[in-house]
Design a protein around this motif. Structure first.
Motif, PDB file in Angstrom:
ATOM      1  N   ALA A   1     -49.138  20.366 -33.207  1.00  0.00           N
ATOM      2  CA  ALA A   1     -48.310  19.478 -32.382  1.00  0.00           C
ATOM      3  C   ALA A   1     -47.902  20.179 -31.084  1.00  0.00           C
ATOM      4  O   ALA A   1     -47.892  19.569 -30.011  1.00  0.00           O
ATOM      5  CB  ALA A   1     -47.072  19.051 -33.157  1.00  0.00           C
ATOM      6  N   LEU A   2     -47.586  21.468 -31.193  1.00  0.00           N
ATOM      7  CA  LEU A   2     -47.130  22.202 -30.009  1.00  0.00           C
ATOM      8  C   LEU A   2     -48.296  22.466 -29.057  1.00  0.00           C
ATOM      9  O   LEU A   2     -48.135  22.466 -27.835  1.00  0.00           O
ATOM     10  CB  LEU A   2     -46.442  23.509 -30.429  1.00  0.00           C
ATOM     11  N   GLU A   3     -49.486  22.668 -29.618  1.00  0.00           N
ATOM     12  CA  GLU A   3     -50.684  22.790 -28.768  1.00  0.00           C
ATOM     13  C   GLU A   3     -50.905  21.497 -27.990  1.00  0.00           C
ATOM     14  O   GLU A   3     -51.178  21.514 -26.788  1.00  0.00           O
ATOM     15  CB  GLU A   3     -51.938  23.057 -29.627  1.00  0.00           C
ATOM     16  N   ALA A   4     -50.803  20.366 -28.693  1.00  0.00           N
ATOM     17  CA  ALA A   4     -51.050  19.065 -28.051  1.00  0.00           C
ATOM     18  C   ALA A   4     -50.027  18.824 -26.940  1.00  0.00           C
ATOM     19  O   ALA A   4     -50.378  18.352 -25.852  1.00  0.00           O
ATOM     20  CB  ALA A   4     -50.999  17.944 -29.087  1.00  0.00           C
ATOM     21  N   LEU A   5     -48.762  19.162 -27.184  1.00  0.00           N
ATOM     22  CA  LEU A   5     -47.728  18.979 -26.145  1.00  0.00           C
ATOM     23  C   LEU A   5     -47.990  19.888 -24.957  1.00  0.00           C
ATOM     24  O   LEU A   5     -47.874  19.467 -23.799  1.00  0.00           O
ATOM     25  CB  LEU A   5     -46.344  19.278 -26.726  1.00  0.00           C
ATOM     26  N   THR A   6     -48.348  21.146 -25.232  1.00  0.00           N
ATOM     27  CA  THR A   6     -48.615  22.093 -24.151  1.00  0.00           C
ATOM     28  C   THR A   6     -49.779  21.594 -23.290  1.00  0.00           C
ATOM     29  O   THR A   6     -49.744  21.657 -22.063  1.00  0.00           O
ATOM     30  CB  THR A   6     -48.924  23.492 -24.723  1.00  0.00           C
TER      31      THR A   6
ATOM     32  N   ALA B   1     -36.719  19.040 -35.495  1.00  0.00           N
ATOM     33  CA  ALA B   1     -37.871  19.463 -34.687  1.00  0.00           C
ATOM     34  C   ALA B   1     -37.660  19.199 -33.203  1.00  0.00           C
ATOM     35  O   ALA B   1     -38.362  19.762 -32.362  1.00  0.00           O
ATOM     36  CB  ALA B   1     -39.135  18.741 -35.165  1.00  0.00           C
ATOM     37  N   ALA B   2     -36.685  18.339 -32.880  1.00  0.00           N
ATOM     38  CA  ALA B   2     -36.559  17.827 -31.506  1.00  0.00           C
ATOM     39  C   ALA B   2     -36.437  18.937 -30.457  1.00  0.00           C
ATOM     40  O   ALA B   2     -37.102  18.884 -29.423  1.00  0.00           O
ATOM     41  CB  ALA B   2     -35.379  16.869 -31.416  1.00  0.00           C
ATOM     42  N   ALA B   3     -35.603  19.942 -30.727  1.00  0.00           N
ATOM     43  CA  ALA B   3     -35.383  20.976 -29.713  1.00  0.00           C
ATOM     44  C   ALA B   3     -36.680  21.691 -29.370  1.00  0.00           C
ATOM     45  O   ALA B   3     -37.019  21.883 -28.202  1.00  0.00           O
ATOM     46  CB  ALA B   3     -34.347  21.977 -30.220  1.00  0.00           C
ATOM     47  N   SER B   4     -37.455  22.056 -30.413  1.00  0.00           N
ATOM     48  CA  SER B   4     -38.720  22.749 -30.185  1.00  0.00           C
ATOM     49  C   SER B   4     -39.721  21.839 -29.464  1.00  0.00           C
ATOM     50  O   SER B   4     -40.441  22.276 -28.566  1.00  0.00           O
ATOM     51  CB  SER B   4     -39.285  23.221 -31.522  1.00  0.00           C
ATOM     52  N   LEU B   5     -39.757  20.555 -29.850  1.00  0.00           N
ATOM     53  CA  LEU B   5     -40.685  19.617 -29.194  1.00  0.00           C
ATOM     54  C   LEU B   5     -40.295  19.438 -27.733  1.00  0.00           C
ATOM     55  O   LEU B   5     -41.156  19.379 -26.855  1.00  0.00           O
ATOM     56  CB  LEU B   5     -40.696  18.275 -29.939  1.00  0.00           C
ATOM     57  N   GLY B   6     -39.004  19.367 -27.477  1.00  0.00           N
ATOM     58  CA  GLY B   6     -38.524  19.264 -26.097  1.00  0.00           C
ATOM     59  C   GLY B   6     -38.907  20.495 -25.298  1.00  0.00           C
ATOM     60  O   GLY B   6     -39.394  20.401 -24.170  1.00  0.00           O
ATOM     61  N   ALA B   7     -38.730  21.652 -25.910  1.00  0.00           N
ATOM     62  CA  ALA B   7     -39.054  22.904 -25.226  1.00  0.00           C
ATOM     63  C   ALA B   7     -40.537  22.975 -24.884  1.00  0.00           C
ATOM     64  O   ALA B   7     -40.940  23.615 -23.917  1.00  0.00           O
ATOM     65  CB  ALA B   7     -38.654  24.090 -26.100  1.00  0.00           C
ATOM     66  N   HIS B   8     -41.376  22.320 -25.697  1.00  0.00           N
ATOM     67  CA  HIS B   8     -42.823  22.346 -25.435  1.00  0.00           C
ATOM     68  C   HIS B   8     -43.285  21.185 -24.562  1.00  0.00           C
ATOM     69  O   HIS B   8     -44.477  20.993 -24.370  1.00  0.00           O
ATOM     70  CB  HIS B   8     -43.603  22.388 -26.750  1.00  0.00           C
ATOM     71  N   GLY B   9     -42.351  20.367 -24.083  1.00  0.00           N
ATOM     72  CA  GLY B   9     -42.748  19.385 -23.076  1.00  0.00           C
ATOM     73  C   GLY B   9     -42.452  17.937 -23.373  1.00  0.00           C
ATOM     74  O   GLY B   9     -42.741  17.067 -22.545  1.00  0.00           O
TER      75      GLY B   9
END
Lengths: 343, 256
Positions: free
Chosen positions: A17-22, A50-58
């Motif tokens: 998920a973080l790769e896709a956001l990046t 999870a929201a904070a990490s997802l926000g941090a990744h974009g």
């Protein structure tokens, strides 16, 4: 808006998920569009966590879908949820990570909307403004570079959704980008529910059961992989590789020749038709490095090859190589590590 | 049980794949061809199921006349019928392929009844679209799960349990039939054809269907080889004497 499918397993968000956001946030910035996440069936608590990490990744906003059918992962229920969210939110494009689940859910959603889906892209370019229609990337087509043959060949393609304003679907190939948080991290994204209607029939493909075979480090996430190829010679020959892998906190992998000979289970196979690894160190012992194997191992950060043939493809691709018989070299390495640790 | 396997003819995996001068296709001049590996396992699984419980295995492909070779190969390892949706052999986009296969399945089912199980490879070895099986299943309104590496039939072959690998284990799906599965290599170890199988496959009558489908939204512009990563490999030495140098390298990464 670019909508990113946030892959998770029962609420736990992993690297895909973080790769896709990046990957998506770079594309969104170039289009002056928002990059938003969509979490399907994670539950409010998990999504909030999870929201904070997802926000941090974009992720500028986090859309969530809840429904009683979404008790666990199910390709049809997730695909239909994504399709309905796309219909409601009208994003310009939908992105996911090209993992097993990511590609499957995207295929499901694209099939339901009869829209094109380009899997495993390494580059995506948005359509140029209509004024440039007729030029290479003008007139509404997205332009992508995607992998064929597991990465040994690249395809440049145009992706034209049917009518105007319909979404295009892309997944980014696994390990194309490393997940990277924004600096400084923005605040937690706003969370917005999206309502979906799911037929109870959708539960027919929801995961019914899980079997845990092993605890601890697994092949796709192992920091060290010790791989063996035809040169190992037998199932018993893997004992020395097991020993070294254990010493380094890693896992044993193998080439296709090995599984075809029945020396190791297919779940240990690294390659196009097996597992993709991305360890800090890959020790490739007795592996020639055929394309089929290489594409599964090429995301390794460092490679040490051990091979009797100094001309082997794997030796040419490695950072370091030892020329010699793995049955002598690997035990000598194991002994040397033990000696230094004992000091 | 009536089982359909959808397969694709692809260049033999492992070979270095070169591209034609204009980048429009793979240069096939020096390549051997085979069935995409996941689909070879699909055919093997279908044959095993019918060997145990009876039934018929049909193999379907979209491609040029040369794709008949792969249908004959499937027959040589136990498939009963071969159907070719005949095209000029040029690469088709995934939506178009799925439309052609859907139309073919509908026509075969109208003639002889529904397939209990339809098997696809999870993705083709060459273009790797990861979607054709899902699109066909959706068009037919049938349940589909991808990534399957184990199939178990139960309740008088009316239901199945399908296994898919996840990190550290596997997840299980329980489906009623008819159903569609995208399978992966590792499902089984496919057999080699016997002499008798090879002879029988020569007599296979391949049914040919005309393609009936329109192009989808993905258009191939150019194939090219990625820039090769040239690595300055440091040769640390020969044999066991190089162990100290190898451990120095491993120590550089903080792993010792």
């Amino acid at each position: 808006m670019l909508l990113v499918l946030i892959e998770h397993d029962r609420g736990v968000v992993g690297a895909p998920a973080l790769e896709a956001l990046t990957f998506a946030r770079g594309l969104a910035a170039g289009m002056d569009a928002d990059c938003c996440g969509l979490m399907i069936g994670a539950g409010e608590t998990s999504a909030g966590r999870a929201a904070a990490s997802l926000g941090a990744h974009g992720a500028a906003r986090l859309y969530t879908v809840e429904h009683e059918v979404l008790s666990d992962f199910g390709p049809e229920a997730w695909g239909e949820s994504l399709a309905q969210a796309v219909a409601a939110l009208q994003p310009a494009a939908v992105l996911a990570c090209g993992s097993e689940r990511g590609n499957e859910v995207m295929a499901q959603a694209a099939a339901r909307l009869d829209l094109p889906f380009a899997a495993n892209c390494i580059a995506v370019t948005a359509p140029a403004p209509p004024a440039t229609a007729g030029t290479e990337n003008g007139g509404g087509s997205w332009s992508v570079t995607r992998v064929q043959w597991g990465g040994s060949l690249l395809e440049d393609a145009d992706l034209a959704p049917g009518a105007q304003n319909e979404a295009a679907f892309f997944s980014c190939a696994l390990h194309t980008v490393a997940p990277a948080p924004l600096d400084p991290p923005p605040g937690a994204p706003e969370m917005l529910p999206v309502a979906v209607e799911l037929d109870a029939e959708m539960s027919r493909t929801v995961v019914a059961d899980r079997v845990v075979l092993e605890a601890g480090v697994t092949l796709p996430t192992a920091p060290v992989v010790v791989g063996g190829g035809r040169g190992v010679g037998s199932a018993e020959g893997f004992a020395v590789l097991e020993e070294l892998a254990e010493l380094l906190g890693g896992r044993v992998g193998c080439s296709r020749a090995v599984t075809n000979n029945g020396w190791r289970p297919h779940s240990d196979q690294v390659g196009q038709t097996g597992t993709r690894i991305a360890p800090e160190l890959y020790i490739a012992a007795g592996i020639s490095g055929a394309v089929q194997h290489w594409v599964g191992a090429m995301a390794s950060k460092h490679i040490l090859a051990v091979n009797t043939d100094p001309e082997a493809n794997m030796v040419a691709k490695a950072d370091w190589a030892v020329v010699g018989d793995l049955h002598e070299v690997i035990p000598a390495i194991t002994a040397e590590i033990r000696r230094r640790r004992a000091q | 049980m009536r089982i359909l396997c959808c397969i694709k003819r692809v260049p033999a995996p492992g070979a270095r794949i070169n591209v034609s001068a204009d980048g429009s296709s793979v240069d096939a001049a020096h390549l051997g061809f085979t069935t995409s590996p996941h689909e070879e396992c699909a055919v093997e699984e279908a044959v095993r199921i019918t060997e145990r419980g009876g039934g018929e295995v049909t193999v379907l492909t979209v491609g040029g006349a040369e794709a008949g070779e792969q249908l004959r190969y499937a027959a040589s390892v136990g498939a009963h019928r071969g159907v070719l949706v005949l095209t000029d052999g040029s690469p088709w986009d995934p939506q178009r392929t799925a439309r052609a296969l859907t139309a073919a399945v509908e026509s075969l089912e109208a003639a002889d009844g529904a397939f209990d199980l339809i098997l696809f490879g999870n993705e083709s070895a060459d273009s790797g679209g990861f979607q054709v099986g899902v699109r066909v299943a959706c068009a037919l309104g049938r349940a589909v799960v991808n990534g399957i590496k184990g199939i178990e039939l139960s309740q008088g072959e009316a239901r199945l349990r399908a296994r898919r690998e996840i990190e550290g284990g596997f997840e299980v799906y329980e489906l009623g039939l008819p159903a569609v599965l995208g399978v992966k290599e590792g499902l089984n170890l496919p057999r080699y054809p016997t002499m008798r199988g090879r002879l029988a496959s020569k007599k296979l009558e391949i049914a040919t269907l005309a393609p009936d489908s329109s192009a989808g939204g993905q258009r191939l512009r150019r194939l090219h080889r990625p820039v090769e990563t040239v690595s300055d490999t440091a040769i640390l030495g020969q044999g066991a004497d190089a162990a100290a140098a190898a451990v120095d390298a491993i120590a550089e990464l903080g792993l010792v």
